[in-house]
Write an enzyme that holds these catalytic residues in place. Structure first.
Site, PDB file in Angstrom:
ATOM      1  N   ASP A 517       0.521  -1.256  -0.015  1.00  0.00           N
ATOM      2  CA  ASP A 517      -0.109   0.129   0.627  1.00  0.00           C
ATOM      3  C   ASP A 517       0.802   1.380  -0.359  1.00  0.00           C
ATOM      4  OD1 ASP A 517      -1.773   1.715  -0.014  1.00  0.00           O
ATOM      5  OD2 ASP A 517      -2.388   0.684   2.613  1.00  0.00           O
ATOM      6  N   GLU A 520       2.703   4.759  -4.145  1.00  0.00           N
ATOM      7  CA  GLU A 520       2.521   5.485  -5.193  1.00  0.00           C
ATOM      8  C   GLU A 520       3.981   6.184  -6.144  1.00  0.00           C
ATOM      9  OE1 GLU A 520      -1.086   4.549  -4.088  1.00  0.00           O
ATOM     10  OE2 GLU A 520       0.413   5.743  -3.241  1.00  0.00           O
ATOM     11  N   ASP A 593      -8.998   4.198  -1.950  1.00  0.00           N
ATOM     12  CA  ASP A 593      -9.917   4.147  -1.073  1.00  0.00           C
ATOM     13  C   ASP A 593     -10.989   4.882  -0.950  1.00  0.00           C
ATOM     14  OD1 ASP A 593      -7.256   3.935   1.105  1.00  0.00           O
ATOM     15  OD2 ASP A 593      -7.147   5.733   0.937  1.00  0.00           O
TER      16      ASP A 593
END
Length: 920
Positions: A517, A520, A593
């Site tokens: 997670d 990015e 999300d």
């Protein structure tokens, strides 16, 4: 519904505020502003036809910018498998420009080109067989790709080729030369603009300054698609399946960002980027794969649509007689132009062409297709065991329980909180006894802590990304001050992979798998909540060059680590939030999300479809929404949708109410249980589809137009979809709905309602009633779906469960289907050909089972016990052949009302050939 409405308003307000304050708009993106000043029809580039060189593998050509006199070097490859590659770089750059590595796994063989026509204005090249021709026009430079005499695409048709050359940052450099170097004729004179306004050497957003050591380096190119009006792909955005025009609105942004509760119907970049666009019309599908990992913008326009002041779409009178066309303009901040044209001609051809370049979807272990239960966060070992017990107590299958960041010691990954999880190995062994697995989160940021061995070792070896001044880059994330591993460096990836070994990851076991997670990468309080573009990676490359690759590389290293852990024997499972082209080779992706709101359930369908047609079949959305609390109806509807999507995980945020599926009352628990049971009975079907995705690049779920490419009424449908070719699913995505409109496509097709078995003709819109118990699902006539006859607590618990085959006859009374079987977890299907691929067919009143791939062999005791044939007439006898080739009657029942033939008490080994004859 009031509470629900207020909850969504809060989430929407947060998303709106985040988008407006934390993230850039197009006005804030300097390279986009510069490129947009180059207007159509003002190309400064000429093709120097005298420089053309032909070789066995490519054509070479120089392109001259007549304004700044900089020469570009173009390479043209016509590759096997109907693919064209175009590369454009500087002829003599000051230093190498970044070219994306590691994404392309196969350099397709090139075809030779010959010159078939040449004059002073143009050159025509062709393949030896003449099937593909490329017209190169000199002034201004333009290329046309023709197939069998018809133009498939024009490159630089609008004259928007854009290439900012490398230069020295000299204050004495002539301003006019600088202005001309970043474009052609302009609506306004950029020479009068300051360098700061143009963002040539630095760019400011709020208090953040992005220093550009290499100056302006953006590239761009436009493509004309004649006859096309529908384009798809370029995920990830919270948008419709069919991409919209951007003439009067924002472009599609491809820039991986940590966006919490992302806004609906937005074109801003979110967690992942796949720069692959597909175009479709009735006789043709093609793709444009723009291989660039820097920030990228995509403009789309057609000559049939325009936005008036009212905002309504209308057709322009002056366009009535013009041939239909769509123009796509790609703009990237840095790198080179490296683009693959995938010429199809069918959608499945495009899928195959793309997979030949970037790889197919990895074949997941079977457990990964089961039901996953996650929460931020399960607080301790007792909590995990109670959740595990809850599934058994309520007869709800579950394969995996997940642990978020709080399972670690102070957010130090590869560790365990000694108070909350004092015996993690014993906890995993307990789950093993229940035939379940554990997934833990491992993010890319590493806590800066001199007592943390992972940090100390990586720091001493200089394995972290550096800042522009050559110091270790440090930012803030969950652990506080953190350093970021440089996954672009293969040495770092190798080191990181080893950290997943049982000898290094203390108290881990072989049933532990990984969730990447925040990759990015996310950086709290930073520019756009991510790593600065002027950070520096191995080789001296700026982060801006490879930003969209960061999560791709972490997932690559994680998957390799799990494979090594087993000595190369076991298939990994890795879920990633951030991704790029090629990520399908390493695991699964989820949409990030989302919010517990009906709009997010609805948008998840086109989001997953766009992922699927761009290579990532293993995808899903968090059931129930990660943010906020779903009401019972929304959770039920989300489970019903998720059960028919590739990745099924319930996940929720730390400040939400607990969401285990038995907490919403007995009736809702029953419906959710039935949805999950349906998922598990269909696992043989799902697993077979994943094998076909892995070997044939066929998307597991797919838009209707993929299977019905000539039916224009399917082209924009994104509220229903197909699972393989056999099941049509229409999730219910609005509250209080009692009926929905379902498009049943296919002239001459028949469809059967999966529950009632009612038969419907294709090529109609059906108004169908729904209750909270069900959503519309139809089996396509002509298909055979393998199922399990009963459900256990997990996939492993069902290994020896027998099969049933569900046949839906076509209007010609035929049907086919396949079943893939292996051990469900190892690479033996590849390395030892230990697998079965069975083909089932019904034709001429004979049902047969044969081997579909002679390479495979796998020993199994599983039986086919039942066959259901819907749409069949009532036979007077059903027989099979015995060992002595004598016909033996078998037991059957017939339901006249449903036209359903049920053949029971069979004892066919699933790996053996057999035949049934239906006698009328």
């Amino acid at each position: 519904m009031e509470a629900h409405s207020e909850s969504f308003k809060e989430a929407s307000a947060f998303a709106e505020a985040g988008e407006s304050s934390e993230f850039k708009t197009i006005e804030d993106i300097a390279f986009y502003r510069r490129q947009k000043k180059l207007l159509p029809g003002n190309s400064p580039y000429h093709g120097l036809l005298d420089t053309i060189e032909l070789s066995d593998c490519r054509a070479k050509l120089h392109l001259l910018n007549v304004e700044n006199k900089v020469t570009l070097f173009m390479e043209l490859f016509v590759l096997q498998n109907n693919v064209i590659r175009i590369k454009v770089n500087e002829l003599n750059p000051l230093k190498p420009r970044y070219e994306v590595p590691d994404v392309i796994i196969n350099e397709l063989p090139s075809q030779s080109l010959i010159m078939v026509c040449r004059d002073g204005l143009s050159v025509t090249l062709a393949t030896v067989d003449g099937g593909t021709q490329i017209l190169i026009v000199a002034k201004p430079f333009r290329m046309e790709v023709r197939e069998h005499g018809q133009m498939s695409m024009s490159v630089n048709s609008l004259g928007l080729l854009y290439f900012e050359h490398l230069r020295k940052n000299s204050q004495s450099e002539d301003r006019s030369e600088r202005g001309n170097s970043v474009g052609g004729k302009r609506k306004c004179d950029t020479n009068k603009e300051s360098e700061d306004v143009q963002g040539l050497w630095k760019e400011q957003f709020h208090e953040f300054i992005d220093t550009k050591a290499n100056g302006p380096t953006s590239v761009g190119l436009d493509f004309l698609l004649p006859g096309f009006e529908h384009v798809y792909g370029i995920p990830e955005h919270t948008e419709s399946l069919r991409l919209k025009t951007t003439s009067q609105e924002e472009p599609y942004r491809l820039y991986n960002l940590n966006v919490f509760a992302c806004k609906l119907n937005s074109r801003m970049g979110i967690y992942g980027s796949i720069p692959l666009l597909l175009a479709h019309k009735t006789k043709k599908t093609l793709g444009i794969f723009w291989l660039n990992s820097s920030e990228t913008m995509v403009d789309i326009s057609t000559n049939t649509e325009n936005k008036g002041e009212s905002g309504r779409v209308k057709k322009l009178k002056e366009d009535d007689d013009r041939p239909l066309r769509t123009d796509v303009r790609w703009m990237s901040e840095s790198g080179i132009i490296d683009v693959y044209i995938l010429l199809g001609p069918s959608a499945f051809d495009v899928f195959n062409q793309y997979s030949r370049l970037t790889g197919t979807q990895t074949l997941p272990p079977l457990f990964a297709l089961g039901h996953h239960q996650c929460r931020y966060t399960y607080k301790d070992e007792s909590d995990v065991k109670q959740v595990d017990a809850g599934f058994d107590a309520h007869n709800i299958p579950c394969d995996v329980i997940w642990l978020d960041i709080d399972h670690t010691e102070g957010k130090r990954y590869f560790t365990w909180d000694k108070t909350k999880f004092p015996a993690p190995r014993e906890m995993q062994e307990y789950l093993r006894t229940k035939d379940r697995k554990l997934v833990v989160i491992i993010d890319p940021h590493i806590k800066v802590d001199k007592n943390y061995s992972i940090y100390c070792e990586a720091n001493s070896k200089k394995y972290f990304v550096m800042d522009k001044d050559g110091e270790e880059y440090q930012g803030s994330c969950w652990p506080g001050i953190s350093a970021y591993l440089d996954f672009t460096n293969p040495v770092v990836r190798n080191w990181y992979a080893d950290k997943h070994g049982l000898d290094q990851y203390k108290d881990s076991t072989d049933i532990l798998f990984v969730w990447n997670d925040m990759n990015e990468p996310a950086v709290f309080g930073a520019l756009e909540l991510t790593m600065p573009k002027d950070a520096v990676h191995a080789g001296g490359w700026e982060h801006r060059e490879m930003h969209n690759l960061y999560g791709f590389y972490q997932q690559m290293a994680t998957a390799e680590g799990l494979i090594r852990r087993s000595g190369g024997k076991e298939r990994p499972f890795v879920l990633t939030r951030s991704f790029f082209a090629g990520s399908q080779r390493y695991g699964a992706v989820w949409t990030g999300d989302n919010v517990a709101d009906w709009g997010y359930l609805k948008i998840s369908i086109p989001m997953l479809l766009n992922l699927s047609i761009t290579g990532i079949s293993f995808c899903g959305a968090d059931v129930g929404g990660f943010v906020q609390n779903p009401d019972p109806e929304l959770l039920v509807r989300w489970y019903q949708a998720g059960a028919y999507q590739p990745f099924l995980r319930n996940h929720s945020n730390t400040d939400t109410k607990r969401r285990e599926p038995w907490l919403f009352g007995e009736e809702n628990t029953r419906i959710i249980r039935e949805s999950i049971h349906e998922r598990y009975t269909l696992l043989p079907f799902w697993y077979t589809l994943f094998y076909m995705a892995h070997t044939k690049a066929e998307p597991v779920i797919r838009p209707l137009w993929v299977e019905f490419p000539e039916e224009t009424n399917t082209f924009a449908i994104d509220d229903e979809y197909l699972i393989g070719e056999a099941l049509l699913v229409h999730p219910v995505t609005e509250a209080g709905v009692t009926e929905v409109s379902v498009l049943l496509p296919g002239k001459g097709e028949v469809w059967y309602h999966l529950e009632t078995l009612q038969r419907f003709n294709g090529d109609q819109i059906l108004l169908t009633s729904v209750t909270l118990d069900n959503i519309p699902v139809y089996q396509r006539g002509g298909t055979i779906i393998p199922r399990k006859t009963s459900v256990g607590r997990s996939t492993k618990h069902m290994e020896t469960t027998s099969y049933s085959l569900h046949v839906a006859l076509s209007s010609e009374n035929t049907a086919t289907g396949k079943l893939f079987i292996d051990d469900g977890h190892s690479f033996n299907y590849q390395s030892k050909n230990q697998f079965l691929l069975r083909k089932f067919s019904v034709k001429d009143n004979t049902f047969s089972a044969v081997c579909a791939d002679e390479r495979g062999w796998y020993c199994t005791e599983c039986l086919v016990e039942k066959i259901h044939i819907v749409g069949a007439g009532q036979p007077y006898c059903v027989t099979t052949l015995g060992p002595d080739m004598q016909e033996i009657p078998v037991q059957f029942n017939y339901n006249v009302e449903k036209c359903l033939l049920i053949i029971e008490n069979l004892q066919f080994n699933v790996g053996c050939d057999w035949t049934l004859r239906l006698k009328y």
